[in-house]
Design a protein around this motif. Structure first.
Motif, mmCIF file in Angstrom:
data_model
loop_
_atom_site.group_PDB
_atom_site.id
_atom_site.type_symbol
_atom_site.label_atom_id
_atom_site.label_comp_id
_atom_site.label_asym_id
_atom_site.label_seq_id
_atom_site.Cartn_x
_atom_site.Cartn_y
_atom_site.Cartn_z
ATOM 1 N N ASP A 217 37.157 -5.693 32.372
ATOM 2 C CA ASP A 217 38.289 -6.162 31.570
ATOM 3 C C ASP A 217 38.689 -5.138 30.511
ATOM 4 O O ASP A 217 39.857 -4.955 30.208
ATOM 5 C CB ASP A 217 37.954 -7.488 30.887
ATOM 6 C CG ASP A 217 37.793 -8.616 31.898
ATOM 7 O OD1 ASP A 217 38.428 -8.534 32.977
ATOM 8 O OD2 ASP A 217 37.032 -9.546 31.615
ATOM 9 N N ASN A 218 37.684 -4.482 29.920
ATOM 10 C CA ASN A 218 37.956 -3.528 28.840
ATOM 11 C C ASN A 218 37.700 -2.082 29.231
ATOM 12 O O ASN A 218 37.859 -1.186 28.428
ATOM 13 C CB ASN A 218 37.099 -3.885 27.611
ATOM 14 C CG ASN A 218 37.470 -5.240 27.074
ATOM 15 O OD1 ASN A 218 38.644 -5.526 26.859
ATOM 16 N ND2 ASN A 218 36.486 -6.095 26.885
ATOM 17 N N TRP A 219 37.261 -1.867 30.443
ATOM 18 C CA TRP A 219 37.066 -0.539 31.003
ATOM 19 C C TRP A 219 36.115 0.318 30.195
ATOM 20 O O TRP A 219 36.465 1.385 29.703
ATOM 21 C CB TRP A 219 38.410 0.163 31.208
ATOM 22 C CG TRP A 219 39.128 -0.353 32.390
ATOM 23 C CD1 TRP A 219 39.690 -1.581 32.528
ATOM 24 C CD2 TRP A 219 39.332 0.308 33.637
ATOM 25 N NE1 TRP A 219 40.227 -1.726 33.766
ATOM 26 C CE2 TRP A 219 40.041 -0.563 34.478
ATOM 27 C CE3 TRP A 219 39.004 1.556 34.117
ATOM 28 C CZ2 TRP A 219 40.403 -0.229 35.761
ATOM 29 C CZ3 TRP A 219 39.381 1.899 35.392
ATOM 30 C CH2 TRP A 219 40.061 1.015 36.198
ATOM 31 N N TYR A 220 34.911 -0.145 29.988
ATOM 32 C CA TYR A 220 33.862 0.689 29.425
ATOM 33 C C TYR A 220 32.517 0.146 29.885
ATOM 34 O O TYR A 220 32.409 -0.980 30.342
ATOM 35 C CB TYR A 220 33.949 0.758 27.905
ATOM 36 C CG TYR A 220 33.468 -0.480 27.187
ATOM 37 C CD1 TYR A 220 34.286 -1.580 27.037
ATOM 38 C CD2 TYR A 220 32.182 -0.536 26.653
ATOM 39 C CE1 TYR A 220 33.857 -2.710 26.382
ATOM 40 C CE2 TYR A 220 31.740 -1.664 25.990
ATOM 41 C CZ TYR A 220 32.585 -2.750 25.861
ATOM 42 O OH TYR A 220 32.149 -3.863 25.220
ATOM 43 N N ARG A 221 31.513 0.993 29.768
ATOM 44 C CA ARG A 221 30.158 0.634 30.164
ATOM 45 C C ARG A 221 29.455 0.086 28.927
ATOM 46 O O ARG A 221 29.245 0.792 27.949
ATOM 47 C CB ARG A 221 29.438 1.877 30.711
ATOM 48 C CG ARG A 221 28.118 1.600 31.365
ATOM 49 C CD ARG A 221 27.587 2.848 32.045
ATOM 50 N NE ARG A 221 27.525 3.987 31.168
ATOM 51 C CZ ARG A 221 26.461 4.299 30.429
ATOM 52 N NH1 ARG A 221 25.378 3.564 30.491
ATOM 53 N NH2 ARG A 221 26.489 5.358 29.647
#
Length: 173
Positions: free
Chosen positions: A40-44
């Motif tokens: 959803d937020n595009w990060y690990r």
């Protein structure tokens, strides 16, 4: 019986290669995505924990002001630290131009000289004339009358004419 390949053989091979490529991409894409990936937020998410465990590289201006290295024993440095809040660069950390504290001192000992760039590169980090900047920070222009008269280019060192520690007084002072 003819030994010649079908005239459509290259099309069949292309289709087989495309299907195989899509299968690899579909399988490989799932296998390469980390378990903690937040789509959803595009990060690990695990990256936040890893970053929090790293030692800080930057110490901020307080590290320079309160250190025993720059407590007035170096008059030129103390003078510049006193000038900085008076100019428009008052909000900048020393490390913005001089590099991370970790590259200068470690465990209270000097490990290297602070970076001093004698080119416009450090200045152009903020002052480059780029589209999309809101104009709150003065942008370099070779068309500025003084720059034009003196044939100043982006390649020249801004510090030859501008004091980076006191570029111009703040308006509310």
């Amino acid at each position: 019986m003819s030994t010649r390949p079908s005239p459509r053989a290259h099309i069949y091979r292309l289709i087989v290669i495309l299907v195989a490529a899509l299968a690899v991409i579909g399988w490989g894409g799932q296998a390469l995505v980390p378990d903690t990936w937040d789509s959803d937020n595009w990060y690990r998410k695990a990256a936040l924990v890893e970053l929090a465990q790293r030692p800080p590289l930057h110490g901020g201006n307080m590290s320079c002001e309160t250190s025993s290295c720059h407590d007035g024993s170096d008059e030129q440095h103390a003078k510049r630290l006193a000038e900085l809040p008076k100019g428009t660069h008052y909000g900048l950390a020393c490390e913005s131009c001089h590099g991370p504290l970790a590259s200068h001192v470690e465990n209270g000992r000097k490990t290297a000289d602070a970076r001093i760039m004698r080119t416009g590169e450090a200045c152009l980090t903020c002052h480059a004339n780029l589209l999309g900047r809101d104009g709150k920070v003065g942008q370099f222009s070779s068309e500025h009358p003084i720059h034009k008269a003196m044939q100043v280019t982006e390649a020249k060192y801004c510090g030859q004419c501008h004091n980076p520690h006191l570029p111009k007084p703040r308006k509310n002072q």
